[in-house]
Write a protein that holds these residues in place. Structure first.
Motif, mmCIF file in Angstrom:
data_model
loop_
_atom_site.group_PDB
_atom_site.id
_atom_site.type_symbol
_atom_site.label_atom_id
_atom_site.label_comp_id
_atom_site.label_asym_id
_atom_site.label_seq_id
_atom_site.Cartn_x
_atom_site.Cartn_y
_atom_site.Cartn_z
ATOM 1 N N ALA A 12 0.833 -1.207 0.000
ATOM 2 C CA ALA A 12 0.000 0.000 0.000
ATOM 3 C C ALA A 12 0.868 1.257 0.000
ATOM 4 N N THR A 13 2.018 1.184 0.657
ATOM 5 C CA THR A 13 2.925 2.334 0.676
ATOM 6 C C THR A 13 3.432 2.620 -0.741
ATOM 7 N N VAL A 14 3.781 1.571 -1.462
ATOM 8 C CA VAL A 14 4.254 1.759 -2.839
ATOM 9 C C VAL A 14 3.127 2.344 -3.692
ATOM 10 N N TYR A 15 1.938 1.780 -3.522
ATOM 11 C CA TYR A 15 0.775 2.268 -4.270
ATOM 12 C C TYR A 15 0.607 3.772 -4.062
ATOM 13 N N SER A 16 0.715 4.196 -2.803
ATOM 14 C CA SER A 16 0.554 5.618 -2.492
ATOM 15 C C SER A 16 1.685 6.457 -3.090
ATOM 16 N N ARG A 17 2.894 5.935 -3.047
ATOM 17 C CA ARG A 17 4.032 6.677 -3.612
ATOM 18 C C ARG A 17 3.874 6.873 -5.114
ATOM 19 N N ILE A 18 3.405 5.841 -5.776
ATOM 20 C CA ILE A 18 3.241 5.931 -7.234
ATOM 21 C C ILE A 18 2.126 6.915 -7.561
ATOM 22 N N LYS A 19 1.028 6.795 -6.834
ATOM 23 C CA LYS A 19 -0.123 7.655 -7.076
ATOM 24 C C LYS A 19 0.234 9.131 -6.845
ATOM 25 N N ARG A 20 0.983 9.414 -5.792
ATOM 26 C CA ARG A 20 1.251 10.810 -5.447
ATOM 27 C C ARG A 20 2.480 11.391 -6.142
ATOM 28 N N PHE A 21 3.478 10.557 -6.392
ATOM 29 C CA PHE A 21 4.735 11.125 -6.917
ATOM 30 C C PHE A 21 5.130 10.605 -8.296
ATOM 31 N N ASN A 22 4.560 9.501 -8.697
ATOM 32 C CA ASN A 22 4.874 8.891 -9.980
ATOM 33 C C ASN A 22 6.382 8.833 -10.291
ATOM 34 N N PRO A 23 7.159 8.217 -9.430
ATOM 35 C CA PRO A 23 8.610 8.167 -9.662
ATOM 36 C C PRO A 23 8.986 7.196 -10.791
ATOM 37 N N ASP A 24 10.154 7.426 -11.404
ATOM 38 C CA ASP A 24 10.668 6.482 -12.401
ATOM 39 C C ASP A 24 11.309 5.282 -11.718
#
Ligand code: ARG
Length: 580
Positions: free
Chosen positions: A328-340
């Motif tokens: 869920a932490t990764v999901y949130s990071r991708i959703k909010r920051f969209n890192p490469d």
């Protein structure tokens, strides 16, 4: 552009003209300095691919490269190594350029957004040497990623949930049973101040942790409290927030001491709003399977060399686990920051867990293939007995205590005369942090190493104190010289040429360090550079040299060496004190 990249692009152009292919065009430091400053070894691979003679290929490359007016000597050795030396005019021009801005001596990468997860301290538990390694390596990698041109976001990823919360609340309740947090019927406002200090927490957690291990009744109650907290018990949650704040303030202070900082201070618990989405994604992509009363994601693949067990993501009663929160932490990071890219700087022992996590993330589509997930593992800091580093009485070595021990050791050779007490303290802090960090970044990241207090804080050899002492000496030389208008005008000796070659090597070192995430390349390099310079320093009387051009050139070289040290020490998050 840095000189190495410039040379690379010349070689690339030549390869193009000749119809040869080499994607990387790597330029290495020379393994035989008597033959050249640098080496290009691509001809052998080209020859293999094209079934041609490597020496013939090298000859053709050299012939074309000779048309550029920057080389003093290009020669071919052995099966087709091309040795490269630049001429003085070209070198001097370049040195004058990077004297203005040393960051021009770095190969820049196309900008990416990199998210780094490191540090990972746990609320209410003391920071130990494992956290030190993660913070040290993570901080340096963060700075390195920025240095080569990336956007970077760092997150401390606090362990702010789990059994330790139950333990501390249990301990507080036992000590102060009358606090309002434990009164279910309480409806008033909760106090603004925490009922406990960090010193209290440092006593409570280890005590209850030990007792819970020995006494099942205590453990049962700890479990109950943890579950209650999770279910939203108001009093417990208020108390836990106090504990979190007290603990985080303390963690920040410690991180401050070792020059570690984060953009985000998020914790495991911040992922709660995303858990449902993640479960849905897992379900919709047919990733959740029932197994022995729990829900798991099967992540094994046909060509695995050993078994990768499934990742357990839900208990049978539907409650989430550490791994669920990870996803869920990764999901949130991708959703909010969209890192490469997302990097995890964690102990090697977590390698299997992260393999399971990464595979689950890709399999379920929580992360798509465009996003790279990288596990950056590190070895253990061991004591002389080869076992994880402990205190004298066998407890877990706390980061704070470690710093204190090094400070005691470093104190002995700090200058005693003419330095104010307050200043002394600051110097001692900086020297001990340098000793600790340099030693921690010196071995290959993945290897375990033995912590040797005496060796690490020595002024001789590959140590932090040796490096910063070298820097301080150059700085005071620059100041004493009183010179302000100086640049390299000529190269007078072999030692100077060697130093200059080393300075150019900086871009190779940063590049390989970044590609392989190996900070040991940088620590080793700093030692080589400073040893060379110190040899030069003892062989020459720089400030009193009568020939003005020579003197100014030497001062310029000294300044360049300082600037290279400074930019690399900044990257490693090591500070240089004014004196020592
Ligand atoms: N808090 C964990 C520990 O002390 C480390 C967290 C590592 N990061 C992560 N995303 N799991 O071991």
């Amino acid at each position: 552009m840095d000189i190495i990249s410039e040379t690379k692009s010349k070689i690339k152009d030549v390869l193009n003209i000749l119809g040869y292919e080499d994607d990387l065009v790597l330029i290495h430091s020379s393994s035989r300095p008597e033959l050249g400053q640098f080496q290009y070894n691509g001809a052998m691979q080209i020859a293999k691919n094209m079934k041609l003679n490597p020496v013939e290929i090298s000859k053709k490359i050299v012939e074309k490269l000779n048309r550029y007016d920057c080389f003093e000597n290009l020669n071919i050795a052995g099966p087709g190594f091309i040795n490269i030396s630049f001429n003085s005019k070209y070198l001097i021009q370049y040195l004058n350029k990077i004297q203005q801005d040393i960051s021009l001596n770095i190969k820049k990468y196309p900008k990416k957004k990199v998210f780094i997860d490191y540090g990972g301290p746990n609320v209410a538990k003391a920071l130990h040497v494992g956290h030190l390694r993660s913070s040290n390596i993570g901080e340096a990698l963060k700075r390195l990623a920025k240095l080569v041109g990336n956007d970077v976001i760092s997150d401390v990823h606090l362990g702010d949930i789990g059994r330790q919360s139950g333990m501390v609340i249990y301990g507080i309740r036992e000590r102060f049973p009358n606090l309002v947090y434990f009164d279910d019927k309480y409806i008033g406002e909760y106090p603004k101040e925490s009922p406990v200090t960090n010193e209290d927490l440092e006593k409570i957690y280890p005590e209850i942790s030990l007792r819970a291990k020995e006494d099942e009744a205590v453990m049962e109650e700890v479990r109950n409290i943890t579950a209650e907290l999770d279910r939203g018990n108001k009093g417990y949650n208020h108390l836990w927030n106090h504990i979190k704040k007290v603990s985080i303030d303390n963690i920040k202070k410690t991180f401050d001491k070792i020059n570690v900082s984060f953009d985000l201070w998020e914790g495991e618990s911040d992922c709660y709003p995303y858990i449902n989405d993640v479960i849905k994604l897992l379900q919709n992509n047919n990733c959740l399977e029932e197994s022995e009363g729990a829900y798991v994601v099967y992540v094994g693949e046909d060509n695995d060399k050993f078994e990768i067990p499934p990742l357990i993501v839900l208990k049978s009663d539907g409650t989430s686990l550490y791994a669920t929160r990870e996803l869920a932490t990764v999901y949130s990071r991708i959703k909010r920051f969209n890192p490469d890219e997302i990097w995890y700087v964690v102990d090697n022992r977590q390698c299997m867990y992260f393999t399971q996590v990464f595979r689950s993330l890709y399999k379920s589509g929580i992360v798509d293939n465009k996003t790279k997930l990288e596990f950056i593992g590190f070895g253990t800091m061991n004591g002389k007995d080869g076992k994880p580093f402990k205190t004298r009485d066998g407890g877990v070595m706390k980061l704070e205590n470690l710093l204190d021990e090094i400070k005691k050791e470093s104190n002995q050779y700090l200058e005693k005369e003419g330095i104010e007490e307050t200043e002394k303290e600051e110097i001692a802090n900086k020297v001990s942090v340098a000793a600790l960090k340099y030693a921690d970044l010196l071995p290959n990241r993945e290897k375990d190493y033995v912590f040797d207090l005496k060796k690490f804080s020595s002024l001789e050899g590959k140590t932090g104190p040796y490096i910063i002492y070298s820097c301080i000496r150059i700085k005071s030389l620059l100041k004493k010289s009183g010179e302000d208008n100086y640049k390299v005008a000529s190269i007078y000796s072999k030692t100077e040429k060697d130093i200059i070659t080393k300075i150019l090597e900086m871009s190779i070192v940063i590049d390989s360090s970044y590609r392989n995430k190996t900070l040991s390349d940088i620590t080793e390099y700093l030692y080589e550079l400073d040893s060379l310079y110190n040899k030069f320093y003892s062989e020459n009387r720089i400030i009193t040299e009568l020939n003005e051009d020579k003197r100014k050139s030497w001062i310029a070289i000294s300044e360049l060496v300082y600037k290279v040290n400074k930019i690399l020490l900044d990257t490693l998050a090591i500070e240089i004190p004014e004196k020592m």
